[in-house]
Design a protein around this motif. Sequence first.
Motif, PDB file in Angstrom:
ATOM      1  N   VAL A  54       0.857  -1.188   0.000  1.00 17.64           N
ATOM      2  CA  VAL A  54       0.000   0.000   0.000  1.00 17.64           C
ATOM      3  C   VAL A  54       0.894   1.238   0.000  1.00 17.64           C
ATOM      4  CG1 VAL A  54      -1.715   1.315   1.316  1.00 17.64           C
ATOM      5  CG2 VAL A  54      -1.845  -1.194   1.228  1.00 17.64           C
ATOM      6  N   GLU A  55       0.650   2.149  -0.937  1.00 16.31           N
ATOM      7  CA  GLU A  55       1.377   3.410  -0.963  1.00 16.31           C
ATOM      8  C   GLU A  55       0.743   4.347   0.062  1.00 16.31           C
ATOM      9  OE1 GLU A  55       2.638   6.973  -4.092  1.00 16.31           O
ATOM     10  OE2 GLU A  55       1.875   5.059  -4.837  1.00 16.31           O
ATOM     11  N   ILE A  56       1.503   4.757   1.031  1.00 18.96           N
ATOM     12  CA  ILE A  56       0.971   5.504   2.168  1.00 18.96           C
ATOM     13  C   ILE A  56       0.703   6.968   1.791  1.00 18.96           C
ATOM     14  CG2 ILE A  56       1.347   6.224   4.552  1.00 18.96           C
ATOM     15  CD1 ILE A  56       1.033   3.217   4.179  1.00 18.96           C
ATOM     16  N   ASP A  57      -0.513   7.397   2.063  1.00 19.07           N
ATOM     17  CA  ASP A  57      -0.910   8.798   1.930  1.00 19.07           C
ATOM     18  C   ASP A  57      -0.966   9.370   3.344  1.00 19.07           C
ATOM     19  OD1 ASP A  57      -2.163  11.243   1.681  1.00 19.07           O
ATOM     20  OD2 ASP A  57      -3.742  10.531   0.333  1.00 19.07           O
ATOM     21  N   TYR A  59      -6.184   4.106   7.440  1.00 14.36           N
ATOM     22  CA  TYR A  59      -6.175   2.748   6.916  1.00 14.36           C
ATOM     23  C   TYR A  59      -6.763   1.778   7.937  1.00 14.36           C
ATOM     24  CZ  TYR A  59      -3.061   4.926   3.565  1.00 14.36           C
ATOM     25  OH  TYR A  59      -2.533   5.761   2.603  1.00 14.36           O
ATOM     26  N   PRO A  60      -7.865   1.103   7.579  1.00 15.14           N
ATOM     27  CA  PRO A  60      -8.478   0.134   8.501  1.00 15.14           C
ATOM     28  C   PRO A  60      -7.613  -1.117   8.610  1.00 15.14           C
ATOM     29  CG  PRO A  60      -9.603   0.085   6.376  1.00 15.14           C
ATOM     30  CD  PRO A  60      -8.594   1.196   6.294  1.00 15.14           C
ATOM     31  N   GLU A  61      -7.165  -1.424   9.831  1.00 15.13           N
ATOM     32  CA  GLU A  61      -6.204  -2.504  10.020  1.00 15.13           C
ATOM     33  C   GLU A  61      -6.885  -3.805  10.417  1.00 15.13           C
ATOM     34  OE1 GLU A  61      -1.862  -3.295  12.208  1.00 15.13           O
ATOM     35  OE2 GLU A  61      -3.223  -1.761  12.984  1.00 15.13           O
ATOM     36  N   LEU A  62      -6.303  -4.896   9.968  1.00 15.05           N
ATOM     37  CA  LEU A  62      -6.809  -6.247  10.249  1.00 15.05           C
ATOM     38  C   LEU A  62      -5.847  -6.977  11.175  1.00 15.05           C
ATOM     39  CD1 LEU A  62      -9.073  -8.324   9.287  1.00 15.05           C
ATOM     40  CD2 LEU A  62      -7.316  -9.209   7.742  1.00 15.05           C
ATOM     41  N   ALA A  80      -0.128   9.684   8.611  1.00 16.76           N
ATOM     42  CA  ALA A  80       0.904  10.557   9.177  1.00 16.76           C
ATOM     43  C   ALA A  80       1.690   9.866  10.297  1.00 16.76           C
ATOM     44  CB  ALA A  80       0.261  11.836   9.706  1.00 16.76           C
ATOM     45  N   ASP A  81       1.110   8.817  10.898  1.00 15.78           N
ATOM     46  CA  ASP A  81       1.788   8.114  11.990  1.00 15.78           C
ATOM     47  C   ASP A  81       2.652   6.959  11.504  1.00 15.78           C
ATOM     48  OD1 ASP A  81       0.538   9.804  13.775  1.00 15.78           O
ATOM     49  OD2 ASP A  81      -1.145   8.435  14.125  1.00 15.78           O
ATOM     50  N   LEU A  82       2.612   6.684  10.209  1.00 19.50           N
ATOM     51  CA  LEU A  82       3.309   5.517   9.665  1.00 19.50           C
ATOM     52  C   LEU A  82       4.635   5.949   9.068  1.00 19.50           C
ATOM     53  CD1 LEU A  82       0.223   3.826   7.980  1.00 19.50           C
ATOM     54  CD2 LEU A  82       1.354   3.127  10.090  1.00 19.50           C
ATOM     55  N   SER A  83       5.596   6.210   9.926  1.00 19.70           N
ATOM     56  CA  SER A  83       6.891   6.689   9.466  1.00 19.70           C
ATOM     57  C   SER A  83       7.774   5.574   8.913  1.00 19.70           C
ATOM     58  CB  SER A  83       7.620   7.403  10.603  1.00 19.70           C
ATOM     59  OG  SER A  83       7.779   6.532  11.718  1.00 19.70           O
ATOM     60  N   TRP A  84       7.510   4.335   9.375  1.00 16.14           N
ATOM     61  CA  TRP A  84       8.377   3.232   8.960  1.00 16.14           C
ATOM     62  C   TRP A  84       7.604   1.978   8.573  1.00 16.14           C
ATOM     63  CZ3 TRP A  84       7.838  -1.299  11.643  1.00 16.14           C
ATOM     64  CH2 TRP A  84       7.182  -1.210  12.867  1.00 16.14           C
ATOM     65  N   GLN A  85       6.406   1.842   9.117  1.00 14.92           N
ATOM     66  CA  GLN A  85       5.664   0.593   8.957  1.00 14.92           C
ATOM     67  C   GLN A  85       5.144   0.422   7.531  1.00 14.92           C
ATOM     68  OE1 GLN A  85       2.586   0.176  11.845  1.00 14.92           O
ATOM     69  NE2 GLN A  85       1.992  -1.873  11.219  1.00 14.92           N
ATOM     70  N   LYS A  86       5.300  -0.770   6.997  1.00 11.66           N
ATOM     71  CA  LYS A  86       4.767  -1.102   5.681  1.00 11.66           C
ATOM     72  C   LYS A  86       3.403  -1.768   5.841  1.00 11.66           C
ATOM     73  CE  LYS A  86       9.285  -1.764   3.502  1.00 11.66           C
ATOM     74  NZ  LYS A  86      10.178  -2.727   2.786  1.00 11.66           N
ATOM     75  N   LEU A  87       2.497  -1.439   4.952  1.00 13.79           N
ATOM     76  CA  LEU A  87       1.161  -2.015   4.970  1.00 13.79           C
ATOM     77  C   LEU A  87       0.901  -2.774   3.676  1.00 13.79           C
ATOM     78  CD1 LEU A  87      -0.935   0.966   6.425  1.00 13.79           C
ATOM     79  CD2 LEU A  87       0.101  -0.949   7.657  1.00 13.79           C
ATOM     80  N   PHE A  88       0.066  -3.833   3.811  1.00 13.78           N
ATOM     81  CA  PHE A  88      -0.274  -4.646   2.654  1.00 13.78           C
ATOM     82  C   PHE A  88      -1.779  -4.871   2.628  1.00 13.78           C
ATOM     83  CE2 PHE A  88       4.092  -5.472   3.725  1.00 13.78           C
ATOM     84  CZ  PHE A  88       4.739  -5.501   2.499  1.00 13.78           C
ATOM     85  N   LEU A  89      -2.354  -4.803   1.455  1.00 11.96           N
ATOM     86  CA  LEU A  89      -3.796  -4.920   1.281  1.00 11.96           C
ATOM     87  C   LEU A  89      -4.247  -6.369   1.444  1.00 11.96           C
ATOM     88  CD1 LEU A  89      -6.334  -3.231   0.469  1.00 11.96           C
ATOM     89  CD2 LEU A  89      -5.904  -3.994  -1.880  1.00 11.96           C
TER      90      LEU A  89
END
Length: 385
Positions: free
Chosen positions: A210-213, A218-221, A239-248
Amino acid sequence: MRDKSVPLSEVLQLDINAVDIDANTTYEMSGVYGFGRGLFHREPLRGSETTYKRFHHLSVGQVVLSQLKGWEGAIAVVDPENSGRFLSTQFPTFRCDEERAIIAYVGWFLKYAPNWHALRRKSRGMGARRDTISPEKFLSLKIPLPSLDDQRRIVERLDQVAALVDERRNAIEAAERETRALLLKAFQRAIDGAPLRPMAEVAPLMRRPVEIDLDASYPELGVRSFGRGTFHKPDLLGADLSWQKLFLVQQGDLVFSNIKAWEGAFAVAGPDDHGRVGSHRYLTCVPTQGLATAEFIWFYLQTSEGLGKVQSASPGSADRNRTLGQGALEAITVPTPPIGRQEWFDRLHAKAREARGIRASTAKDVEALIPAMLHEIFDGRAKAA
């Protein structure tokens, strides 16, 4: 008219049989469950294995208070199965004045949750693990005290309902065991003679970064351990995701927690999970169409054989270090019978889940009976001093 309420100190008195610990003696230990669930047996403890100087010796009819956890219902009446056993000095014991109160009536009163909340307010310390309840604070709780005859009638009524609740609970648990056994038999029939194929072929890893905006949320599972499905976490702010990667995550994905998969933390994403995100700690696999179904793979990996493979693929010596690697996950082999046979089993499993849902709803209603009765009997009268 309301019954007169008196402090517990008028019906209970400290009654402690403290015994000196002999290093060469083995002691049969008990513990106290929270939420009014009574006593249980702990592993025996040799005197040389403890730093305590004394233990409290239990006898039938005593009230036991956990000074550390009484505020969450760790209070009980000693039953015959725990008489003669031992608790640490963190568990003061009390004897009931049977001329004023019936011990069974007092026992039911102490199962009433608002009393625990009152003890929470009386406890002292910093943080839940350090909160303690002194015997004096415990004995300052007020108990409604009807006549002994009325107490007996209340106890008889509650005991009768409790017996019915236990009977219904046992029937539900037996039905669950039978359903599970039948499903396992059906599953064994479905995989009989089926070839084993690696997850890389049957349900390969699918990562959707996920490209962070920074201005988006982002609703987390999340995924519960022991095969208990998914759950929804609070939304994450970009704005709080300085390092964490997210995946759909998409409906039908097999979602694995790479740090808890070894204890069954993986699930099939449902319609409500579609479009949510998982952290880099979650691995998603997509079954190959025509070769396997997500539900079939999930069921196999939750069996003792399948979970054993997941555990072998999650090396490490401590909980947080048992990580399921991507390559290890894709190397796990699963049985792949013809897709029609898998779909047949999935339909059977869906019916079993539907029946389980009905039983769970029934169980919830059954479990609510006793708290409702305690509320009816004690509400407004069991007040703290």
